[in-house]
Design an enzyme around this catalytic site. Sequence first.
Site, short mmCIF file in Angstrom:
data_model
loop_
_atom_site.label_atom_id
_atom_site.label_comp_id
_atom_site.label_asym_id
_atom_site.label_seq_id
_atom_site.Cartn_x
_atom_site.Cartn_y
_atom_site.Cartn_z
NE ARG A 143 77.79 -61.28 -12.39
CZ ARG A 143 76.96 -62.30 -12.52
NH1 ARG A 143 75.66 -62.10 -12.54
NH2 ARG A 143 77.41 -63.52 -12.63
CG ASP A 157 77.83 -53.81 -17.55
OD1 ASP A 157 77.35 -52.71 -17.24
OD2 ASP A 157 79.03 -54.06 -17.60
CE LYS A 166 83.89 -52.72 -13.93
NZ LYS A 166 83.07 -53.92 -13.67
CG ASN A 167 85.90 -56.26 -13.33
OD1 ASN A 167 85.02 -55.57 -12.79
ND2 ASN A 167 85.84 -56.64 -14.59
CG ASP A 203 85.37 -57.08 -19.51
OD1 ASP A 203 84.21 -57.39 -19.80
OD2 ASP A 203 85.87 -57.27 -18.39
N1 EPU Z 1 78.58 -68.37 -15.82
C1 EPU Z 1 77.67 -69.36 -15.60
N2 EPU Z 1 77.38 -69.72 -14.31
C2 EPU Z 1 77.96 -69.12 -13.24
C3 EPU Z 1 78.91 -68.10 -13.47
C4 EPU Z 1 79.19 -67.73 -14.78
O1 EPU Z 1 77.11 -69.93 -16.53
O2 EPU Z 1 77.65 -69.51 -12.11
C5 EPU Z 1 78.90 -67.94 -17.21
C6 EPU Z 1 78.37 -66.54 -17.50
O3 EPU Z 1 77.01 -66.52 -17.85
C7 EPU Z 1 79.27 -66.09 -18.62
C8 EPU Z 1 80.60 -66.73 -18.27
O4 EPU Z 1 80.28 -67.82 -17.38
O5 EPU Z 1 78.83 -66.61 -19.85
C9 EPU Z 1 81.60 -65.77 -17.65
O6 EPU Z 1 81.16 -65.36 -16.41
P1 EPU Z 1 82.15 -65.00 -15.21
O7 EPU Z 1 81.57 -65.62 -13.99
O8 EPU Z 1 83.56 -65.36 -15.58
O9 EPU Z 1 82.01 -63.43 -15.16
P2 EPU Z 1 81.68 -62.50 -13.93
O10 EPU Z 1 82.50 -62.90 -12.76
O11 EPU Z 1 80.22 -62.37 -13.76
C10 EPU Z 1 83.58 -60.81 -14.50
C11 EPU Z 1 83.68 -59.32 -14.75
C12 EPU Z 1 83.12 -58.98 -16.11
C13 EPU Z 1 83.85 -59.77 -17.17
C14 EPU Z 1 83.78 -61.27 -16.85
C15 EPU Z 1 84.58 -62.14 -17.79
C16 EPU Z 1 83.43 -58.42 -12.52
C17 EPU Z 1 82.61 -57.62 -11.57
N3 EPU Z 1 82.91 -58.61 -13.74
O12 EPU Z 1 82.20 -61.11 -14.48
O13 EPU Z 1 83.41 -57.59 -16.29
O14 EPU Z 1 83.29 -59.51 -18.42
O15 EPU Z 1 84.29 -61.51 -15.52
O16 EPU Z 1 85.93 -61.80 -17.77
O17 EPU Z 1 84.53 -58.85 -12.22
C18 EPU Z 1 83.03 -55.35 -16.92
O18 EPU Z 1 83.97 -55.03 -16.19
O19 EPU Z 1 82.52 -54.54 -17.72
C19 EPU Z 1 82.51 -56.72 -16.83
C20 EPU Z 1 81.33 -57.04 -17.27
#
Ligand code: EPU
Length: 432
Positions: free
Chosen positions: A106, A130, A35-36, A321
């Site tokens: 997201r 989420d 998915k991601n 995850d």
């Molecule tokens: N963060 C910030 N500022 C930002 C971006 C992120 O403070 O501008 C913080 C977030 O609040 C969090 C941490 O950095 O504490 C990690 O965030 P990240 O940006 O790495 O995550 P994401 O890109 O929003 C993706 C996956 C998530 C997965 C995370 C971490 C997707 C669509 N989502 O989210 O997947 O948990 O990376 O590996 O790719 C899931 O699949 O169930 C899921 C939630």
Amino acid sequence: MPHHRTETIGGVAEPVIRIDHNGPLTGEIRVPGAKNSVLKLMAATVLADGEFLLSNVPAIVDVEIMSQLLRSLGSIVEPVDSDSLLIRHEGDMSTEVPSELAGQLRASINLLGPLVARFGRIQIALPGGDDFGLRPIDMHISGLEAMGATCHFAGGVLTVHASRLKGANIRFSFPSVGATENLVMAAIFADGETTIDGAAREPEVVDLCRFLVAMGAHIEGIGESTLRITGVPRGALNSASHRVVPDRIQAATYVASVAVAGGEIDMIDAQRGDMEMFLRRCTEMGLEFTELVGTGLRVASSGRLTAVDVQTLPYPGVATDYKPLVIAMLSVANGSAVVTENLYPGRFKYVDELIALGANITMHEHHAEITGLPRLSGTEVTAHDIRAGAALVVAGLAADGVTTISGVGHIDRGYDDLVGRLRGIGAGIRRD
Ligand code: EPU
């Protein structure tokens, strides 16, 4: 005798998942695409005109929502067969992302980099996805600003303008997956070189970078923590075909299922190298893994698990995850362990549901202390997000009696036929 239950919400019957017996699990399961990764690959296609064929695409609701998002911008998105998607665009596209769709996903934020890079603008509502606490996008914004974009936020809507982005040196204090992906895509047509220090290295980020390179982008350091992107002229990118990397979190869900229900299964297409740290913790807990060279990974249970402490970290650490799955596994392990969340302190909502199933879990801020019991005990529980839903399925496999899970829509967002796949290896699970 097991009871049947279908929740009725607003007069519409909502599906539930029912688990009434378990293990040992045996047979073969094919791990679908991630998915991601696929959601980001779909967003990346807007960088060029032409036809893009994506294969190994999981049949999940989030892919449906991203397809609708792309269509709303002017793309043609159509399934070719059960796991391939053809995306086509020609010329100008809308850069106004409809709020009702952006709010559901997201990964809608991943349109930010490519739309600004190619068309110089975007208007998008803050992303949904989420709910596990604050999920800011400040790193995405400050990176774009460093590249010369003007960002304005009002009434829940972000507007970004940039006639031509310019290369910049960006240093992350934390390896954000989404910000790395967006800024790599933003840098593709930027004037000069962009470096991203402290970049995320997740397999899905690597998959996206490989796709971009196949389209004609210049990216060095793929899979490392410093990425260098050299801008190419707009229009220098071409369309490409790509097979989506297998989903390491879905694979981990099948590992966790065998861990609690016993048995031995072959996971076709599972990539050992992408889940090394998770598999190491599982090995310490007592699971056995055999690489099936070129085809996947075998997992075998050899009795009750042993409790092991785990903490979540960015890749190559144990991903956040995996954590709900790990807590479900530890709920029936021998001994006590502490699981520490270092990414999303609020990502523990499902713990109350596991406790309802009899698990012995105590929370201390972002640490969960779990004392394993021989078995959990089935009851009615609710999934509040994708991975929490998967953890409840695993817990249901670790429970005596009947476990009924509502909130199945969350599971459908990220799992391609979880119920059918588990039934195929002998689990007593069905969707009512
Ligand atoms: N963060 C910030 N500022 C930002 C971006 C992120 O403070 O501008 C913080 C977030 O609040 C969090 C941490 O950095 O504490 C990690 O965030 P990240 O940006 O790495 O995550 P994401 O890109 O929003 C993706 C996956 C998530 C997965 C995370 C971490 C997707 C669509 N989502 O989210 O997947 O948990 O990376 O590996 O790719 C899931 O699949 O169930 C899921 C939630």
